[in-house]
Design a protein around this motif. Structure first.
Motif, PDB file in Angstrom:
ATOM      1  N   GLN A 281       0.814  -1.216   0.000  1.00  0.00           N
ATOM      2  CA  GLN A 281       0.000   0.000   0.000  1.00  0.00           C
ATOM      3  C   GLN A 281       0.849   1.269   0.000  1.00  0.00           C
ATOM      4  OE1 GLN A 281      -3.871  -0.556   2.465  1.00  0.00           O
ATOM      5  NE2 GLN A 281      -2.390  -1.931   3.403  1.00  0.00           N
ATOM      6  N   LYS A 282       1.906   1.259   0.766  1.00  0.00           N
ATOM      7  CA  LYS A 282       2.873   2.357   0.824  1.00  0.00           C
ATOM      8  C   LYS A 282       4.252   1.725   0.950  1.00  0.00           C
ATOM      9  CE  LYS A 282      -0.067   5.893   1.276  1.00  0.00           C
ATOM     10  NZ  LYS A 282      -0.138   7.043   0.364  1.00  0.00           N
ATOM     11  N   ASN A 285       1.757   1.817  -3.523  1.00  0.00           N
ATOM     12  CA  ASN A 285       0.527   2.527  -3.899  1.00  0.00           C
ATOM     13  C   ASN A 285      -0.542   1.644  -4.535  1.00  0.00           C
ATOM     14  OD1 ASN A 285       1.673   5.038  -3.054  1.00  0.00           O
ATOM     15  ND2 ASN A 285       2.798   5.127  -4.990  1.00  0.00           N
ATOM     16  N   ASP A 287      -4.071  -0.198  -4.599  1.00  0.00           N
ATOM     17  CA  ASP A 287      -5.385  -0.031  -3.985  1.00  0.00           C
ATOM     18  C   ASP A 287      -5.566  -1.064  -2.878  1.00  0.00           C
ATOM     19  OD1 ASP A 287      -8.296   1.040  -4.212  1.00  0.00           O
ATOM     20  OD2 ASP A 287      -8.529  -1.141  -4.354  1.00  0.00           O
ATOM     21  N   TRP A 288      -6.266  -0.680  -1.817  1.00  0.00           N
ATOM     22  CA  TRP A 288      -6.389  -1.580  -0.669  1.00  0.00           C
ATOM     23  C   TRP A 288      -7.008  -2.917  -1.053  1.00  0.00           C
ATOM     24  CZ3 TRP A 288     -10.909  -3.715   1.001  1.00  0.00           C
ATOM     25  CH2 TRP A 288     -12.122  -3.123   0.584  1.00  0.00           C
ATOM     26  N   ASN A 345       4.381  -2.430  -9.337  1.00  0.00           N
ATOM     27  CA  ASN A 345       4.386  -1.028  -9.744  1.00  0.00           C
ATOM     28  C   ASN A 345       5.775  -0.659 -10.255  1.00  0.00           C
ATOM     29  OD1 ASN A 345       3.887   1.665 -10.113  1.00  0.00           O
ATOM     30  ND2 ASN A 345       3.228   2.088  -8.014  1.00  0.00           N
ATOM     31  N   SER A 350       1.460   6.718  -8.996  1.00  0.00           N
ATOM     32  CA  SER A 350       0.868   7.207  -7.750  1.00  0.00           C
ATOM     33  C   SER A 350      -0.314   6.374  -7.285  1.00  0.00           C
ATOM     34  CB  SER A 350       0.425   8.660  -7.914  1.00  0.00           C
ATOM     35  OG  SER A 350      -0.534   8.768  -8.955  1.00  0.00           O
ATOM     36  N   SER A 351      -0.865   5.552  -8.176  1.00  0.00           N
ATOM     37  CA  SER A 351      -1.997   4.703  -7.791  1.00  0.00           C
ATOM     38  C   SER A 351      -2.071   3.504  -8.724  1.00  0.00           C
ATOM     39  CB  SER A 351      -3.309   5.492  -7.866  1.00  0.00           C
ATOM     40  OG  SER A 351      -4.412   4.660  -7.552  1.00  0.00           O
ATOM     41  N   THR A 353      -4.631   0.316  -9.474  1.00  0.00           N
ATOM     42  CA  THR A 353      -5.950  -0.248  -9.162  1.00  0.00           C
ATOM     43  C   THR A 353      -6.188  -1.611  -9.794  1.00  0.00           C
ATOM     44  OG1 THR A 353      -6.910   0.959 -11.026  1.00  0.00           O
ATOM     45  CG2 THR A 353      -6.985   2.026  -8.855  1.00  0.00           C
TER      46      THR A 353
END
Length: 470
Positions: A281-282, A285, A287-288, A345, A350-351, A353
């Motif tokens: 998640q960090k 990045n 999605d949960w 990633n 930044s995200s 999904t």
């Protein structure tokens, strides 16, 4: 035609079947209550990133995340104190009644988190109350695990102790898995805004129900036979703390158990599960939903291995399996996490999904490989610790090194690793590779554990736990 079975053999078979049934009920009852306690404790960890935004001052995302992880670690910080307090009660009064107390304490403190006002409503008092409840949770868990492991170990045959106690070992991972499942269900049901407003409270409030079920089951349990025997013979320890830590021999065993087993086991457990979830998640990045799904898949695949390695330790020994797990973790963590980043990633968007099927399968495989290490170090650890100490001070003596290793070395790992990866030193020295510097800590601890265990730990699988260990 086959000879009919003699009445004696029929009776003996019936007795064995009855004993197996009783043993199954004992393990199930102890494990279920412990599972619910782990669920209570790990709810916060599963929501640590969310809690950073909810219970801490806005305006500095990094500071809020670190504060949230520090609050998560606060519960671990007091686990050794809980081990001393409740371990002493368990060695003086009994195993059963002690973990009834820990069960009620954990259940109520967890449910109270679900009733807390947020920072927006209560200001600085909100995180202070949250920390207080986390400290109470840590105290309760400090007394729970040692009691459950000791209780089961003192019921089972010496030759199958690793196998039977490994079911207690599955409860930590299953509790984590259950917390992920309940949180995911609440998030999907309430939606982003509804979850932020109220839905996050539901998994905590559910502890009222779990507490009732667990309490009902545990009230029906009887005292451990070995402790009951000590009590009948008047051999219960008069001062478990003094006998555990005042005696140089026992004190040495506690230190060897800590640095030669539980410290390494603790960082392997938390790296393979909690740090992996935080890392996805960090800084990656994801999605949960993706992060939860990937970790949950690995937990499903890896949890049965705890029983496999527990059973194998009855045959080839505890030490060899645990040390191999620590060594493999130290050697492969860095390439594993580099591979996860490249699959999840690669451009550090930044995200994220969605993932390709190949990337998702690859990440699950890498997370499951870490679960193999978790199973190797954690599956046999309860049997190892129980076998290290005599019955009169077992609850106290085994609980302290376990909770120091898992509570301090393991529990603070997400905070230490995240603080390292986000530090100016890491970014200035390693640049884009700074996200992997959090692995320095677990790798170093694993190496120390391998060295200490190789030099000082002897195999314990053939020890009889109803006599002093020499």
């Amino acid at each position: 035609m086959d000879e009919p079975a003699s009445p004696a053999s029929v009776a003996a078979h019936a007795v064995r079947a009855e004993e197996r049934g009783a043993l199954t009920r004992i393990i199930a009852a102890a494990s279920l209550g412990t599972l619910f306690e782990w669920y209570d404790f790990y709810l916060y960890g599963s929501l640590a990133i969310f809690f950073g935004e909810t219970f801490f001052p806005p305006g500095n995302e990094r500071a809020a995340l670190l504060a949230s992880l520090a609050t998560f670690g606060a519960g671990f910080g007091v686990r050794p104190l809980g081990a001393i307090v409740f371990g002493r009660i368990g060695d003086l009064v009994g195993r059963k009644y002690t973990f009834l107390i820990t069960l009620v304490t954990m259940g109520l403190s967890t449910a109270m988190i679900g009733l807390l006002p947020t920072y927006a409503t209560l200001g600085i008092a909100a995180p202070l109350l949250l920390v207080l409840l986390r400290l109470i949770q840590g105290l309760a868990l400090g007394g729970e695990y040692g009691g459950a492991a000791t209780y089961v170990a003192e019921h089972v045959p010496d030759s199958r102790r690793g196998f039977y106690t490994s079911f207690i070992q599955t409860t930590a991972t299953l509790g984590f898995f259950l917390s992920l499942g309940v949180i995911a269900a609440a998030r999907l049901h309430y939606g982003p805004e509804g979850f932020r407003a109220f839905g996050w409270r539901v998994p905590f409030l559910a502890s009222f129900v779990l507490l009732g079920v667990s309490l009902y089951i545990r009230l029906k349990m009887k005292e451990s036979p070995l402790f009951a025997k000590l009590k009948r013979e008047g051999k219960v320890s008069k001062n478990p703390l003094k006998e555990s830590f005042g005696n140089p021999r026992n004190r040495r065993l506690v230190l060897i158990a800590l640095f030669g087993a539980t410290a390494g086991q603790g960082v392997v457990w938390y790296t393979g599960q909690f740090y992996a979830l935080t890392f996805l998640q960090k800084p990656l990045n994801l999605d949960w939903r993706l992060a939860y799904g990937l970790v949950a898949a690995a937990l499903v695949l890896g949890t049965p291995l705890l029983v496999v390695f527990g059973r194998l330790s009855d045959r080839i020994g505890r030490k060899r399996i645990m040390l191999t797990g620590c060594l493999l973790a130290a050697l492969t963590y860095l390439p594993i996490y580099i591979a996860i980043q490249r699959l999840a990633n690669p451009t550090m968007a930044s995200s994220v999904t969605e993932l390709s099927i190949g990337a998702a399968v690859g990440i699950v495989a890498l997370l499951t490989l870490q679960m193999v290490y978790v199973a190797m170090v954690y599956g046999p650890i309860a049997a190892f610790l129980v076998e290290l100490f005599p019955t009169s001070i077992r609850y106290t003596s085994m609980s302290l090194p376990y909770h120091l290793g898992n509570g301090w070395f393991g529990g603070f790992l997400p905070l230490v690793a995240t603080a390292t990866t986000t530090s100016l030193w890491a970014k200035g020295t390693f640049g884009a590779g700074a996200i992997f510097t959090g692995l320095i800590y677990p790798i170093a601890v694993c190496i120390v554990t391998v060295i200490v265990a190789s030099l000082f730990i002897r195999e314990t699988k053939d020890h009889r736990i109803d006599t002093p260990v020499h």
